[in-house]
Design a protein around this motif. Structure first.
Motif, PDB file in Angstrom:
ATOM      1  N   CYS A 262       0.837  -1.200   0.000  1.00 60.65           N
ATOM      2  CA  CYS A 262       0.000   0.000   0.000  1.00 60.65           C
ATOM      3  C   CYS A 262       0.875   1.255   0.000  1.00 60.65           C
ATOM      4  O   CYS A 262       1.754   1.397   0.864  1.00 60.65           O
ATOM      5  N   PRO A 263       0.664   2.186  -0.929  1.00 71.71           N
ATOM      6  CA  PRO A 263       1.482   3.403  -0.962  1.00 71.71           C
ATOM      7  C   PRO A 263       1.250   4.331   0.224  1.00 71.71           C
ATOM      8  O   PRO A 263       2.054   5.238   0.460  1.00 71.71           O
ATOM      9  N   TYR A 264       0.170   4.112   0.982  1.00 70.83           N
ATOM     10  CA  TYR A 264      -0.146   4.985   2.108  1.00 70.83           C
ATOM     11  C   TYR A 264       0.298   4.392   3.442  1.00 70.83           C
ATOM     12  O   TYR A 264       0.089   5.011   4.488  1.00 70.83           O
ATOM     13  N   PHE A 265       0.899   3.210   3.416  1.00 74.00           N
ATOM     14  CA  PHE A 265       1.345   2.578   4.654  1.00 74.00           C
ATOM     15  C   PHE A 265       2.366   3.465   5.349  1.00 74.00           C
ATOM     16  O   PHE A 265       3.261   4.024   4.725  1.00 74.00           O
ATOM     17  N   SER A 266       2.226   3.585   6.661  1.00 71.86           N
ATOM     18  CA  SER A 266       3.014   4.406   7.583  1.00 71.86           C
ATOM     19  C   SER A 266       2.531   5.854   7.601  1.00 71.86           C
ATOM     20  O   SER A 266       2.883   6.607   8.512  1.00 71.86           O
ATOM     21  N   GLN A 267       1.716   6.256   6.612  1.00 70.32           N
ATOM     22  CA  GLN A 267       1.087   7.579   6.660  1.00 70.32           C
ATOM     23  C   GLN A 267      -0.316   7.453   7.250  1.00 70.32           C
ATOM     24  O   GLN A 267      -0.653   8.116   8.224  1.00 70.32           O
ATOM     25  N   CYS A 268      -1.130   6.589   6.652  1.00 73.95           N
ATOM     26  CA  CYS A 268      -2.439   6.252   7.191  1.00 73.95           C
ATOM     27  C   CYS A 268      -2.243   5.428   8.462  1.00 73.95           C
ATOM     28  O   CYS A 268      -1.303   4.642   8.566  1.00 73.95           O
ATOM     29  N   GLY A 269      -3.123   5.594   9.423  1.00 73.07           N
ATOM     30  CA  GLY A 269      -2.964   4.892  10.694  1.00 73.07           C
ATOM     31  C   GLY A 269      -3.679   3.561  10.789  1.00 73.07           C
ATOM     32  O   GLY A 269      -3.720   2.959  11.854  1.00 73.07           O
ATOM     33  N   GLY A 270      -4.217   3.055   9.667  1.00 67.28           N
ATOM     34  CA  GLY A 270      -5.036   1.853   9.732  1.00 67.28           C
ATOM     35  C   GLY A 270      -4.259   0.564   9.851  1.00 67.28           C
ATOM     36  O   GLY A 270      -4.755  -0.407  10.411  1.00 67.28           O
ATOM     37  N   CYS A 271      -3.054   0.506   9.304  1.00 63.77           N
ATOM     38  CA  CYS A 271      -2.257  -0.735   9.295  1.00 63.77           C
ATOM     39  C   CYS A 271      -0.948  -0.537  10.048  1.00 63.77           C
ATOM     40  O   CYS A 271      -0.402   0.562  10.092  1.00 63.77           O
ATOM     41  N   HIS A 272      -0.438  -1.650  10.595  1.00 68.21           N
ATOM     42  CA  HIS A 272       0.793  -1.594  11.377  1.00 68.21           C
ATOM     43  C   HIS A 272       1.819  -2.640  10.948  1.00 68.21           C
ATOM     44  O   HIS A 272       2.997  -2.517  11.291  1.00 68.21           O
ATOM     45  N   TYR A 273       1.386  -3.670  10.175  1.00 73.95           N
ATOM     46  CA  TYR A 273       2.254  -4.813   9.901  1.00 73.95           C
ATOM     47  C   TYR A 273       2.482  -5.075   8.410  1.00 73.95           C
ATOM     48  O   TYR A 273       2.919  -6.159   8.048  1.00 73.95           O
ATOM     49  N   GLN A 274       2.197  -4.125   7.541  1.00 75.82           N
ATOM     50  CA  GLN A 274       2.405  -4.395   6.118  1.00 75.82           C
ATOM     51  C   GLN A 274       3.881  -4.567   5.764  1.00 75.82           C
ATOM     52  O   GLN A 274       4.199  -5.064   4.682  1.00 75.82           O
ATOM     53  N   HIS A 275       4.784  -4.170   6.650  1.00 78.38           N
ATOM     54  CA  HIS A 275       6.217  -4.359   6.401  1.00 78.38           C
ATOM     55  C   HIS A 275       6.670  -5.768   6.776  1.00 78.38           C
ATOM     56  O   HIS A 275       7.863  -6.077   6.683  1.00 78.38           O
ATOM     57  N   MET A 276       5.713  -6.624   7.192  1.00 81.35           N
ATOM     58  CA  MET A 276       6.012  -7.992   7.610  1.00 81.35           C
ATOM     59  C   MET A 276       5.380  -8.983   6.643  1.00 81.35           C
ATOM     60  O   MET A 276       4.256  -8.771   6.182  1.00 81.35           O
ATOM     61  N   VAL A 277       6.080 -10.080   6.320  1.00 79.56           N
ATOM     62  CA  VAL A 277       5.471 -11.105   5.481  1.00 79.56           C
ATOM     63  C   VAL A 277       4.238 -11.635   6.211  1.00 79.56           C
ATOM     64  O   VAL A 277       4.294 -11.910   7.423  1.00 79.56           O
ATOM     65  N   PRO A 278       3.086 -11.758   5.545  1.00 76.92           N
ATOM     66  CA  PRO A 278       1.851 -12.145   6.237  1.00 76.92           C
ATOM     67  C   PRO A 278       1.945 -13.446   7.015  1.00 76.92           C
ATOM     68  O   PRO A 278       1.314 -13.593   8.062  1.00 76.92           O
ATOM     69  N   ALA A 279       2.752 -14.395   6.531  1.00 73.10           N
ATOM     70  CA  ALA A 279       2.841 -15.697   7.191  1.00 73.10           C
ATOM     71  C   ALA A 279       3.442 -15.605   8.588  1.00 73.10           C
ATOM     72  O   ALA A 279       3.245 -16.508   9.417  1.00 73.10           O
ATOM     73  N   ALA A 280       4.166 -14.534   8.891  1.00 68.39           N
ATOM     74  CA  ALA A 280       4.817 -14.413  10.197  1.00 68.39           C
ATOM     75  C   ALA A 280       3.935 -13.757  11.244  1.00 68.39           C
ATOM     76  O   ALA A 280       4.201 -13.866  12.444  1.00 68.39           O
ATOM     77  N   ALA A 281       2.871 -13.085  10.824  1.00 69.77           N
ATOM     78  CA  ALA A 281       2.095 -12.266  11.760  1.00 69.77           C
ATOM     79  C   ALA A 281       1.416 -13.095  12.841  1.00 69.77           C
ATOM     80  O   ALA A 281       1.366 -12.691  14.007  1.00 69.77           O
ATOM     81  N   GLY A 282       0.863 -14.245  12.467  1.00 71.75           N
ATOM     82  CA  GLY A 282       0.137 -15.072  13.434  1.00 71.75           C
ATOM     83  C   GLY A 282       0.994 -15.464  14.617  1.00 71.75           C
ATOM     84  O   GLY A 282       0.556 -15.364  15.779  1.00 71.75           O
ATOM     85  N   ALA A 283       2.232 -15.910  14.361  1.00 69.71           N
ATOM     86  CA  ALA A 283       3.122 -16.337  15.447  1.00 69.71           C
ATOM     87  C   ALA A 283       3.463 -15.167  16.361  1.00 69.71           C
ATOM     88  O   ALA A 283       3.526 -15.312  17.589  1.00 69.71           O
ATOM     89  N   HIS A 284       3.683 -13.981  15.792  1.00 68.61           N
ATOM     90  CA  HIS A 284       3.993 -12.816  16.625  1.00 68.61           C
ATOM     91  C   HIS A 284       2.791 -12.426  17.487  1.00 68.61           C
ATOM     92  O   HIS A 284       2.938 -12.072  18.651  1.00 68.61           O
ATOM     93  N   LYS A 285       1.597 -12.502  16.919  1.00 69.57           N
ATOM     94  CA  LYS A 285       0.407 -12.161  17.708  1.00 69.57           C
ATOM     95  C   LYS A 285       0.197 -13.162  18.842  1.00 69.57           C
ATOM     96  O   LYS A 285      -0.232 -12.780  19.941  1.00 69.57           O
ATOM     97  N   VAL A 286       0.495 -14.429  18.609  1.00 70.36           N
ATOM     98  CA  VAL A 286       0.379 -15.432  19.672  1.00 70.36           C
ATOM     99  C   VAL A 286       1.328 -15.099  20.821  1.00 70.36           C
ATOM    100  O   VAL A 286       0.953 -15.175  22.007  1.00 70.36           O
TER     101      VAL A 286
END
Length: 403
Positions: A67-91
């Motif tokens: 997303c070109p607005y990532f880090s400007q818009c406040g809606g997302c926080h993890y787009q700089h992370m490969v999606p497959a890794a997010a679940g383990a970090h949230k756990v």
């Protein structure tokens, strides 16, 4: 002050945690193990915040944000992370938060239910940035009410982005209502509902005539029929409904899996997403919610589904205070503030054999679980349902048995 930092871990809220001397530094858009340089400044107490971050040593989990607005818009926080890794970090964040805040230690497995990491939202709020006679639509910046103009959102569904494009065309023309500050879109990918959470005055009829012509919606809050598996839920403009179009059916199935008996109580029931599956497993189901609109929708949804439900429009705490029958199961999906000590006290008094507790905030979940554990309820399972990919939000289903 510029400082070199090593990121230890991610914390709830979307930031990474580093140390500068004896003080904690919270740094956005970083990953565990990364070495960064950041400008650090005091926030509150012994807490520091990092900004103007330069990554010196990258994590293998780092990805290019789509997303070109990532880090400007406040809606997302993890787009700089490969999606497959997010679940383990949230756990890991969930385990740490439960232990730190509630002294709830859970060493068992935490299954993660996931789906498509982008294009999943069925509801969004567009903020209007007026510029002279025209306007731009966008989203709030992080920790701010500043509007970031944006043409689309990577986590919104295709239909939401298509509607945003049409609304932007209307906003780019003259005579767009200046009193319009926020407009909410809800969709099942076929039909559209427009809602006005806040406004400073009535909108002119020409605006709604244009919406009728462009979007097929001639007034706000028209009920929308939303299909989830075999059920169809009528959702009115002021009724709550889960936001992930890929997982909304799974949430109802998971919460009602393996349960059954004579009496179940569904607290904070909304339009009946969890109530209808329960009604097929229990002889009697009570659904409680303070929203008049949601209770009207739930009654309609139960009649259409052919299931028997008693819907009570009432504040949950007030309802429990005057209720005395012992249920086999209590299911609760409270707001972000959690159950709270008074509701926990009443649940403990009713002494259900089982509790299914949904939470979107691990801190309030930790406090609720601690209160229930103090009165004999043992945690038997935790499931993380990733309703909010690309964000720090964590939806958890906690299963408890009365020991």
């Amino acid at each position: 002050m510029r400082a070199a930092l090593k990121i230890e871990k991610l914390v709830f809220g979307g930031d990474g945690l580093a140390r500068h001397g004896s003080r904690s530094v919270f740094v956005p858009f970083v990953l565990p193990g990364e070495h960064v340089e950041a400008e650090i400044s005091a926030s509150r107490g012994r807490v520091l915040r990092g900004s103007e971050v330069q990554v010196v040593r990258r994590s293998s989990e780092r990805a290019q944000p789509p997303c070109p607005y990532f880090s400007q818009c406040g809606g997302c926080h993890y787009q700089h992370m490969v999606p497959a890794a997010a679940g383990a970090h949230k756990v890991e964040i969930l385990r740490e938060t439960l232990d730190r805040i509630g002294r709830v230690e859970w060493d068992g497995p935490v299954p993660v239910i996931e789906a498509e990491p982008f294009g999943y939202r069925n509801r969004t709020q567009l903020h209007v940035l007026h510029r002279g006679r025209t306007a731009r639509l966008g989203f709030h910046a992080a920790r701010s009410h500043r509007v970031v103009a944006a043409d689309a959102c990577a986590i919104n569904s295709p239909k939401l982005n298509a509607v945003q494009h049409l609304l932007q065309g209307m906003a780019s023309a003259r005579r767009f209502p200046r009193s319009l500050r926020v407009i909410e879109i809800f969709s099942d990918e076929e039909h559209v509902q427009l809602n006005l959470p806040r406004r400073s005055g009535p909108l002119p009829s020409r605006f709604w005539r244009r919406c009728e012509a462009e979007l097929g919606v001639g007034r706000p809050g028209i009920p929308l029929d939303y299909r989830c598996g075999d059920d169809i839920f009528r959702v009115s403009g002021r009724s709550f409904f889960q936001v992930n179009r890929h997982l909304v059916t799974d949430l109802g199935s998971v919460a009602a899996a393996g349960v059954g008996g004579k009496l179940a109580i569904d607290l904070y029931a909304g339009v009946g997403l969890l109530t209808l599956p329960l009604a097929r497993r229990f002889e009697e189901v009570l659904a409680v919610d303070s929203s008049n609109a949601a209770m009207r929708d739930l009654r309609f949804n139960a009649r259409r589904a052919g299931v028997k439900v008693r819907a009570v429009q009432m504040n949950v705490e007030a309802f429990l205070e005057g209720y005395s029958r012992r249920p086999d199961l209590i299911v609760a999906d409270p707001p972000r503030t959690g159950l709270g000590t008074r509701v926990v006290k009443h649940i403990v008094r009713l002494a259900p054999a089982r509790i299914q507790l949904l939470s979107c905030d691990p801190a309030t979940l930790a406090r609720d679980l601690s209160g229930l554990a103090a009165h004999g309820y043992a945690l038997t399972a935790l499931t993380l349902v990733d309703l909010f990919p690309q964000t720090y939000h964590i939806e958890t289903l906690a299963s408890l048995h009365r020991s």
